[in-house]
Design a protein around this motif. Structure first.
Motif, PDB file in Angstrom:
ATOM      1  N   GLY A   1       0.813  -1.202   0.000  1.00  0.00           N
ATOM      2  CA  GLY A   1       0.000   0.000   0.000  1.00  0.00           C
ATOM      3  C   GLY A   1       0.849   1.254   0.000  1.00  0.00           C
ATOM      4  N   ARG A   2       0.217   2.368  -0.268  1.00  0.00           N
ATOM      5  CA  ARG A   2       0.918   3.653  -0.265  1.00  0.00           C
ATOM      6  C   ARG A   2       1.182   4.061   1.179  1.00  0.00           C
ATOM      7  NH1 ARG A   2      -1.054   8.065  -4.561  1.00  0.00           N
ATOM      8  NH2 ARG A   2      -0.993   6.111  -5.729  1.00  0.00           N
ATOM      9  N   GLU A   3       2.429   4.450   1.476  1.00  0.00           N
ATOM     10  CA  GLU A   3       2.799   4.777   2.844  1.00  0.00           C
ATOM     11  C   GLU A   3       3.404   6.163   2.963  1.00  0.00           C
ATOM     12  OE1 GLU A   3       5.736   2.074   4.379  1.00  0.00           O
ATOM     13  OE2 GLU A   3       7.330   2.892   3.118  1.00  0.00           O
ATOM     14  N   PHE A   4       3.246   6.738   4.135  1.00  0.00           N
ATOM     15  CA  PHE A   4       3.771   8.068   4.446  1.00  0.00           C
ATOM     16  C   PHE A   4       5.291   8.052   4.501  1.00  0.00           C
ATOM     17  CE2 PHE A   4       4.120  12.155   6.301  1.00  0.00           C
ATOM     18  CZ  PHE A   4       4.965  12.072   7.396  1.00  0.00           C
ATOM     19  N   VAL A   5       5.898   9.112   3.976  1.00  0.00           N
ATOM     20  CA  VAL A   5       7.351   9.295   4.059  1.00  0.00           C
ATOM     21  C   VAL A   5       7.693  10.540   4.876  1.00  0.00           C
ATOM     22  CG1 VAL A   5       9.481   9.710   2.769  1.00  0.00           C
ATOM     23  CG2 VAL A   5       7.756   8.124   1.865  1.00  0.00           C
TER      24      VAL A   5
ATOM     25  N   VAL B   1       8.131  19.878  10.303  1.00  0.00           N
ATOM     26  CA  VAL B   1       8.268  18.693   9.447  1.00  0.00           C
ATOM     27  C   VAL B   1       7.975  17.447  10.262  1.00  0.00           C
ATOM     28  CG1 VAL B   1       9.936  19.767   7.888  1.00  0.00           C
ATOM     29  CG2 VAL B   1      10.749  18.510   9.909  1.00  0.00           C
ATOM     30  N   GLN B   2       7.697  16.385   9.545  1.00  0.00           N
ATOM     31  CA  GLN B   2       7.335  15.113  10.149  1.00  0.00           C
ATOM     32  C   GLN B   2       7.878  14.017   9.255  1.00  0.00           C
ATOM     33  OE1 GLN B   2       3.064  15.039  10.490  1.00  0.00           O
ATOM     34  NE2 GLN B   2       3.054  13.266  11.838  1.00  0.00           N
ATOM     35  N   TYR B   3       8.430  12.932   9.868  1.00  0.00           N
ATOM     36  CA  TYR B   3       9.021  11.851   9.084  1.00  0.00           C
ATOM     37  C   TYR B   3       8.519  10.499   9.559  1.00  0.00           C
ATOM     38  CZ  TYR B   3      12.462  15.282   7.460  1.00  0.00           C
ATOM     39  OH  TYR B   3      13.078  16.378   6.899  1.00  0.00           O
ATOM     40  N   GLU B   4       8.461   9.569   8.626  1.00  0.00           N
ATOM     41  CA  GLU B   4       8.265   8.167   8.965  1.00  0.00           C
ATOM     42  C   GLU B   4       9.563   7.696   9.610  1.00  0.00           C
ATOM     43  OE1 GLU B   4       8.165   4.012   8.883  1.00  0.00           O
ATOM     44  OE2 GLU B   4       9.524   5.089   7.554  1.00  0.00           O
TER      45      GLU B   4
ATOM     46  N   ASN C   1      -5.424  20.460   1.877  1.00  0.00           N
ATOM     47  CA  ASN C   1      -6.206  21.690   1.965  1.00  0.00           C
ATOM     48  C   ASN C   1      -6.121  22.235   3.378  1.00  0.00           C
ATOM     49  OD1 ASN C   1      -6.971  21.739  -0.715  1.00  0.00           O
ATOM     50  ND2 ASN C   1      -8.813  20.527  -0.349  1.00  0.00           N
ATOM     51  N   SER C   2      -4.949  22.151   3.969  1.00  0.00           N
ATOM     52  CA  SER C   2      -4.679  22.629   5.323  1.00  0.00           C
ATOM     53  C   SER C   2      -3.232  23.083   5.379  1.00  0.00           C
ATOM     54  CB  SER C   2      -4.893  21.492   6.340  1.00  0.00           C
ATOM     55  OG  SER C   2      -4.349  21.832   7.601  1.00  0.00           O
ATOM     56  N   TYR C   3      -2.951  24.027   6.263  1.00  0.00           N
ATOM     57  CA  TYR C   3      -1.597  24.566   6.395  1.00  0.00           C
ATOM     58  C   TYR C   3      -0.630  23.572   7.044  1.00  0.00           C
ATOM     59  CZ  TYR C   3       2.045  27.793   8.040  1.00  0.00           C
ATOM     60  OH  TYR C   3       3.237  28.425   8.280  1.00  0.00           O
ATOM     61  N   TYR C   4      -1.158  22.648   7.838  1.00  0.00           N
ATOM     62  CA  TYR C   4      -0.340  21.862   8.745  1.00  0.00           C
ATOM     63  C   TYR C   4       0.137  20.534   8.155  1.00  0.00           C
ATOM     64  CZ  TYR C   4      -2.179  25.357  11.845  1.00  0.00           C
ATOM     65  OH  TYR C   4      -2.512  26.566  12.400  1.00  0.00           O
ATOM     66  N   THR C   5       1.108  19.914   8.860  1.00  0.00           N
ATOM     67  CA  THR C   5       1.610  18.613   8.433  1.00  0.00           C
ATOM     68  C   THR C   5       0.606  17.524   8.763  1.00  0.00           C
ATOM     69  OG1 THR C   5       2.689  18.082  10.539  1.00  0.00           O
ATOM     70  CG2 THR C   5       3.972  19.360   8.960  1.00  0.00           C
ATOM     71  N   SER C   6       0.759  16.393   8.105  1.00  0.00           N
ATOM     72  CA  SER C   6      -0.047  15.220   8.415  1.00  0.00           C
ATOM     73  C   SER C   6       0.643  13.985   7.857  1.00  0.00           C
ATOM     74  CB  SER C   6      -1.445  15.336   7.807  1.00  0.00           C
ATOM     75  OG  SER C   6      -2.171  14.128   7.985  1.00  0.00           O
ATOM     76  N   SER C   7       0.548  12.884   8.593  1.00  0.00           N
ATOM     77  CA  SER C   7       1.074  11.603   8.116  1.00  0.00           C
ATOM     78  C   SER C   7      -0.031  10.717   7.543  1.00  0.00           C
ATOM     79  CB  SER C   7       1.781  10.863   9.249  1.00  0.00           C
ATOM     80  OG  SER C   7       0.865  10.570  10.290  1.00  0.00           O
ATOM     81  N   SER C   8      -1.251  11.213   7.587  1.00  0.00           N
ATOM     82  CA  SER C   8      -2.392  10.416   7.140  1.00  0.00           C
ATOM     83  C   SER C   8      -2.685  10.621   5.663  1.00  0.00           C
ATOM     84  CB  SER C   8      -3.629  10.788   7.955  1.00  0.00           C
ATOM     85  OG  SER C   8      -4.770  10.135   7.441  1.00  0.00           O
TER      86      SER C   8
END
Length: 124
Positions: A44-48, A58-61, A100-107
């Motif tokens: 499946g497609r996964e967050f990086v 920033v946010q990382y896997e 469509n949001s300013y913030y980071t997300s891993s979802s």
């Protein structure tokens, strides 16, 4: 029409580096969080990685933290992913995505706009 176009993929040897770019068009780039995702064959497609609109958060896997760096240049409408010390587990199609949001997300489900992807292949 909002559009994301990735570039920079290729075939490299394990231990090498590669830099991906994503050029955005169609809306004010700096207003929105952006991310990189990847999809390996049969998975499946996964967050990086993800970055907020200004580039200050920033946010990382976990498996890429310390090896990959996400960044953006809002004046150039461009998102980057610098990938160092690549290994065979990093082989995948890499996708640029916008929220469509300013913030980071891993979802994955919180991203509304997607590029077509660029192939990264790491040979061992």
């Amino acid at each position: 029409q909002v559009r994301l176009v990735e570039s920079g993929g290729g075939l490299v040897q394990a231990g090498s580096s590669l830099s991906l770019s994503c050029l955005a068009s169609g809306r004010p780039f700096g207003h929105y969080g952006m991310g990189w995702f990847r999809q390996a064959p049969g998975k499946g497609r996964e967050f990086v990685a993800s970055i907020d609109g200004s580039g200050s958060a920033v946010q990382y896997e976990p498996s890429v933290e310390g090896r990959f760096t996400i960044s953006r240049v809002n004046a150039q409408n461009t998102l980057f992913l610098q990938m160092n010390n690549l290994n065979s587990d990093d082989t995948a199609v890499y996708y640029c995505a916008g929220r469509n949001s300013y913030y980071t997300s891993s979802s994955l489900t919180t991203y509304e706009i997607w590029g077509e992807g660029t192939q990264v292949t790491v040979s061992s």
